[in-house]
Structures are given as C-alpha cells and as structure tokens.
Design a protein around this motif. Structure first.
Motif, PDB file in Angstrom:
ATOM      1  N   GLY A 231      -5.601  -4.908  -9.551  1.00  0.00           N
ATOM      2  CA  GLY A 231      -6.737  -4.455  -8.770  1.00  0.00           C
ATOM      3  C   GLY A 231      -6.635  -4.892  -7.324  1.00  0.00           C
ATOM      4  O   GLY A 231      -5.774  -5.713  -6.963  1.00  0.00           O
ATOM      5  N   PRO A 232      -7.529  -4.385  -6.472  1.00  0.00           N
ATOM      6  CA  PRO A 232      -7.461  -4.701  -5.037  1.00  0.00           C
ATOM      7  C   PRO A 232      -7.547  -6.191  -4.734  1.00  0.00           C
ATOM      8  O   PRO A 232      -6.823  -6.694  -3.874  1.00  0.00           O
ATOM      9  CB  PRO A 232      -8.656  -3.943  -4.448  1.00  0.00           C
TER      10      PRO A 232
ATOM     11  N   LEU B  70       0.827  -1.209   0.000  1.00  0.00           N
ATOM     12  CA  LEU B  70       0.000   0.000   0.000  1.00  0.00           C
ATOM     13  C   LEU B  70       0.862   1.260   0.000  1.00  0.00           C
ATOM     14  O   LEU B  70       0.536   2.245  -0.675  1.00  0.00           O
ATOM     15  CB  LEU B  70      -0.926  -0.005   1.217  1.00  0.00           C
ATOM     16  N   LEU B  71       1.954   1.246   0.744  1.00  0.00           N
ATOM     17  CA  LEU B  71       2.845   2.398   0.774  1.00  0.00           C
ATOM     18  C   LEU B  71       3.412   2.686  -0.608  1.00  0.00           C
ATOM     19  O   LEU B  71       3.419   3.836  -1.069  1.00  0.00           O
ATOM     20  CB  LEU B  71       3.979   2.149   1.765  1.00  0.00           C
ATOM     21  N   LEU B  72       3.893   1.643  -1.277  1.00  0.00           N
ATOM     22  CA  LEU B  72       4.488   1.835  -2.601  1.00  0.00           C
ATOM     23  C   LEU B  72       3.462   2.301  -3.625  1.00  0.00           C
ATOM     24  O   LEU B  72       3.763   3.143  -4.482  1.00  0.00           O
ATOM     25  CB  LEU B  72       5.150   0.531  -3.063  1.00  0.00           C
TER      26      LEU B  72
ATOM     27  N   ALA C 180       3.753  -4.699  -5.950  1.00  0.00           N
ATOM     28  CA  ALA C 180       3.412  -3.279  -6.057  1.00  0.00           C
ATOM     29  C   ALA C 180       3.603  -2.770  -7.477  1.00  0.00           C
ATOM     30  O   ALA C 180       2.796  -1.968  -7.971  1.00  0.00           O
ATOM     31  CB  ALA C 180       4.259  -2.467  -5.078  1.00  0.00           C
ATOM     32  N   LYS C 181       4.649  -3.233  -8.155  1.00  0.00           N
ATOM     33  CA  LYS C 181       4.903  -2.788  -9.527  1.00  0.00           C
ATOM     34  C   LYS C 181       3.824  -3.259 -10.490  1.00  0.00           C
ATOM     35  O   LYS C 181       3.644  -2.666 -11.545  1.00  0.00           O
ATOM     36  CB  LYS C 181       6.261  -3.312 -10.007  1.00  0.00           C
TER      37      LYS C 181
ATOM     38  N   THR D  67      -4.465  -8.239  -3.128  1.00  0.00           N
ATOM     39  CA  THR D  67      -4.649  -8.922  -1.835  1.00  0.00           C
ATOM     40  C   THR D  67      -4.295 -10.401  -1.945  1.00  0.00           C
ATOM     41  O   THR D  67      -3.576 -10.948  -1.090  1.00  0.00           O
ATOM     42  CB  THR D  67      -6.102  -8.774  -1.364  1.00  0.00           C
ATOM     43  N   ALA D  68      -4.793 -11.045  -3.000  1.00  0.00           N
ATOM     44  CA  ALA D  68      -4.499 -12.466  -3.196  1.00  0.00           C
ATOM     45  C   ALA D  68      -3.003 -12.700  -3.380  1.00  0.00           C
ATOM     46  O   ALA D  68      -2.451 -13.688  -2.881  1.00  0.00           O
ATOM     47  CB  ALA D  68      -5.271 -12.997  -4.406  1.00  0.00           C
TER      48      ALA D  68
END
Length: 210
Positions: free
Chosen positions: A138-139, A55-57, A133-134, A143-144
C-alpha cells in the motif's frame, strides 16, 4: 519486499568517496552547516529518484501480471549492471582521492551540488527500489520502504555527521581511520557485494523468463 531491498541498500551504502568527502568538510570551517547542506543534496536526489522509480514501475504496469516477463528482465538488467560495476571497480587504477579533495575550497552551493552528484543512485540502490516496486504494498508501506532504503543508502554520510554533533574530535579520528581502512579494502567489499547481488538477481530471474 524488504528481504531483498534492505541488503541491496546496505550494499549501496558502502561508499568510500562519500565518507572521505564528509571527513573533509567536517575538518573545515563551519563543518555542521556544510555537512547538513551536503546531506540535504543527498536526500533530495535519493528520495526524489526513489519515489520516481517506484511510482514509474508500479503505475506503468511494468510490474503487473499483464507483463509477466518484464520484471525478471529488469532484474537481469540490474544484475548485469552490478557485474559491470564489479569489473570496473576491480580493473580501474587506484585514485588519490584524498589529495584531490583536500585541495578544494567549496562554497555552500558547491557542497549541495556535490551531494546531488555523489548520491545519484547506483545499481545497488536501483535494485532495492525494484524490490520495493515488486512488493505492490500500500501507499504507506511503500513510502516507508523508500524512506528506509534511502536512509540505509546514505549511512556513510549520516552516521559521521550525526556523531560529529556529539563527539567532534573523536568522530574525526574515527572517520579518518575508517577512510584508511576503506582505502585498502573498499574496492574488495564493493566487488564482492556487486557480484553477490548481481549474480543473485540474474539466477533468480532466469526461471521466471519462461
């Protein structure tokens, strides 16, 4: 995304100390309770840091087109960290972990705390999170992916604990044999994996720095 994340997570899973500690608690009173508490600590830190890093990246634009050179520099930093890990593992003197672990009498809270500390993310795991992150998926896919690499990262704890529930004695024999093999070859495996992944990250990042 997963083409880089999965190999990095599998490299992170090569963790002889975790396997040694799991074999220790499985051979003590209340083995399943203590094993699950240890695994709970590992899950908390692994998933907590995993989601936080991704999430930060993603949400600070570090991986966006506005900062085209940031992502390669992150790859370079992780690659250098992995090469440092390889050098540290290769040069440090061997430690007698088994004797030190056998002397411990640990309560449930201590076992949970050890799970937290032992599974503080390594450079291998951070490399797998950076790959996720790269990907900018989608969410649901993100998450998966975080859950998948976390599961792979904790294999040395998960597999013997799951097997012990079905075959207690056979699992203890197998885990102790694996510990003996890793005491001879574990350092080499970690060094090879760290050099290979670290070199790959650095080499593939350099052309993108321009």
């Amino acid at each position: 995304m997963l083409a880089q994340a999965v190999p990095a997570a599998l490299a992170a899973a090569i963790y002889p100390q975790a396997l040694l500690f799991v074999s220790f608690i499985l051979g003590r009173p209340q083995p399943r309770t203590r094993a699950l508490v240890f695994l709970s600590g590992a899950v908390v830190i692994t998933l907590g840091v995993g989601f936080a890093v991704v999430l930060l990246l993603q949400h600070t634009d570090l991986e966006s087109s506005r900062h085209p050179t940031v992502s390669p520099w992150i790859d370079v930093a992780i690659g250098v960290a992995l090469l440092v890990v390889a050098a540290w593992v290769a040069l440090r003197p061997p430690r007698h972990e088994e004797e030190r672990v056998r002397r411990r009498e640990l309560g449930v809270l201590a076992v949970f705390g050890i799970g937290l500390v032992m599974y503080t993310p390594s450079p291998f795991y951070l490399a797998s999170l950076h790959a996720i992150a790269k990907g900018h998926a989608g969410p649901v896919a993100t998450t998966a992916s975080v859950v998948l690499v976390a599961v792979l990262f904790m294999l040395f704890a998960e597999l013997p604990i799951a097997a012990h529930a079905l075959w207690p004695e056979a699992t203890l024999r197998t885990v102790r044999g694996a510990n003996a093999w890793l005491s001879r070859h574990g350092r080499t495996l970690i060094c090879v994996a760290a050099i290979a992944l670290g070199g790959y990250l650095i080499i593939t990042a350099i052309p993108r720095l321009a």
